[in-house]
Design an enzyme around this catalytic site. Sequence first.
Site, PDB file in Angstrom:
ATOM      1  N   ASN A  11       8.855  -2.859  50.002  1.00 34.52           N
ATOM      2  CA  ASN A  11       8.212  -4.111  49.602  1.00 34.52           C
ATOM      3  C   ASN A  11       8.805  -4.544  48.265  1.00 34.52           C
ATOM      4  O   ASN A  11       8.493  -3.974  47.227  1.00 34.52           O
ATOM      5  CB  ASN A  11       6.699  -3.884  49.493  1.00 34.52           C
ATOM      6  CG  ASN A  11       5.957  -5.134  49.037  1.00 34.52           C
ATOM      7  OD1 ASN A  11       6.523  -6.223  48.974  1.00 34.52           O
ATOM      8  ND2 ASN A  11       4.685  -4.976  48.708  1.00 34.52           N
ATOM      9  N   HIS A  95      -2.138  -6.527  51.655  1.00 35.43           N
ATOM     10  CA  HIS A  95      -1.693  -5.713  50.516  1.00 35.43           C
ATOM     11  C   HIS A  95      -2.715  -5.819  49.387  1.00 35.43           C
ATOM     12  O   HIS A  95      -3.339  -6.865  49.199  1.00 35.43           O
ATOM     13  CB  HIS A  95      -0.315  -6.179  50.035  1.00 35.43           C
ATOM     14  CG  HIS A  95       0.312  -5.233  49.055  1.00 35.43           C
ATOM     15  ND1 HIS A  95      -0.039  -5.225  47.726  1.00 35.43           N
ATOM     16  CD2 HIS A  95       1.234  -4.244  49.217  1.00 35.43           C
ATOM     17  CE1 HIS A  95       0.656  -4.268  47.113  1.00 35.43           C
ATOM     18  NE2 HIS A  95       1.430  -3.664  47.992  1.00 35.43           N
ATOM     19  N   GLU A 165      -2.789   2.628  51.072  1.00 31.55           N
ATOM     20  CA  GLU A 165      -2.319   2.629  49.696  1.00 31.55           C
ATOM     21  C   GLU A 165      -3.512   2.729  48.762  1.00 31.55           C
ATOM     22  O   GLU A 165      -4.245   1.758  48.582  1.00 31.55           O
ATOM     23  CB  GLU A 165      -1.514   1.383  49.350  1.00 31.55           C
ATOM     24  CG  GLU A 165      -1.426   0.283  50.377  1.00 31.55           C
ATOM     25  CD  GLU A 165      -0.976  -1.019  49.734  1.00 31.55           C
ATOM     26  OE1 GLU A 165       0.199  -1.093  49.396  1.00 31.55           O
ATOM     27  OE2 GLU A 165      -1.789  -1.933  49.555  1.00 31.55           O
TER      28      GLU A 165
END
Length: 248
Positions: A11, A95, A165
Site C-alpha cells: 500500500n 483501511h 491491521e
Amino acid sequence: MSPRKFFVGGNWKMNGDKKSLGELINTLNSGKMNADTEVVCGAPAIYLDFARQKLDAKIALSAQNCYKVAKGAFTGEISPAMIKDCGATWVILGHSERRHVFGECDELIGQKVAHALSEGIGVIACIGEKLDQREAGITEKVVFEQTKAIADNVKDWSKVVLAYEPVWAIGTGKTATPEQAQEVHKKLREWVKTNVSEGVAQSVRIIYGGSVTGGTCRELAGQPDIDGFLVGGASLKPEFIEIINAKH
C-alpha cells in the site's frame, strides 16, 4: 501445507511521484519473486494508469479506495468501473486511515465492498482495533463487528482477502508479536467458520498489516493462520521484495 496462496499487498498510500514510483517499479520488475506468492501494489488513484503501464504482468495493481456506486455526482471519488478501466484488479477498502482519518463507518465500507465485488474487482478488506480498544480487552468484539459488516456484503469469497491491521501498530514501529497476530487471525478464521462456512474459513486468506518489515516478516509468515501481508512504508523500499519472499 496451507492450500491458501500467500498474498502480499503493498500500500503506497499518498506517496511518490512518477520519478520515484518509476524507479520503485523497475526494482520490483527486476526483483526475484517467489512464483507461489500473489503480489499486488496499491498505487495512488492518479497513478494507476502509469503504474499498470510500467509494472510487470506478474504484479497485480490495486486502488486504495473507491465509492459505492458506478458513476454520478460524487466529486473527488472514483468507481470500481474506473479502476478496472485503468487495468487494476483489486481495491483496498476499510483501511484504518479511511476509518479514522476520513470517518468511514462499517456500513459505508460494507456498501463499497458489495459494489466493488459486483463489478468484478477483488477486495482487500481491512479490519483492526485501536490501542485503547486492545487495552480495554475488546479486540475481538471490535474486529468481529467490522468483519460482520464486510461479510454481510459478500456472496463470493474467492475475490476477498481479509487484512487484519492492529491500528496501534501502523506506522508506529510497534509490531504485534507473531503470537499476538496469530491469535487474532485464528479467532477470525473461527468467526468465519461459524458465521459464513467451514469451506470459506479454510480458503479465505487472512493477511497481516502493521509495520511489517524485512526483519519481522519471516516469523510472521511462519504462523499457520497468517496468509500474507499488507505492507505500508516498507512497500516503497527494495526490502518489499524480501517481504514478498518471506515464505520462500
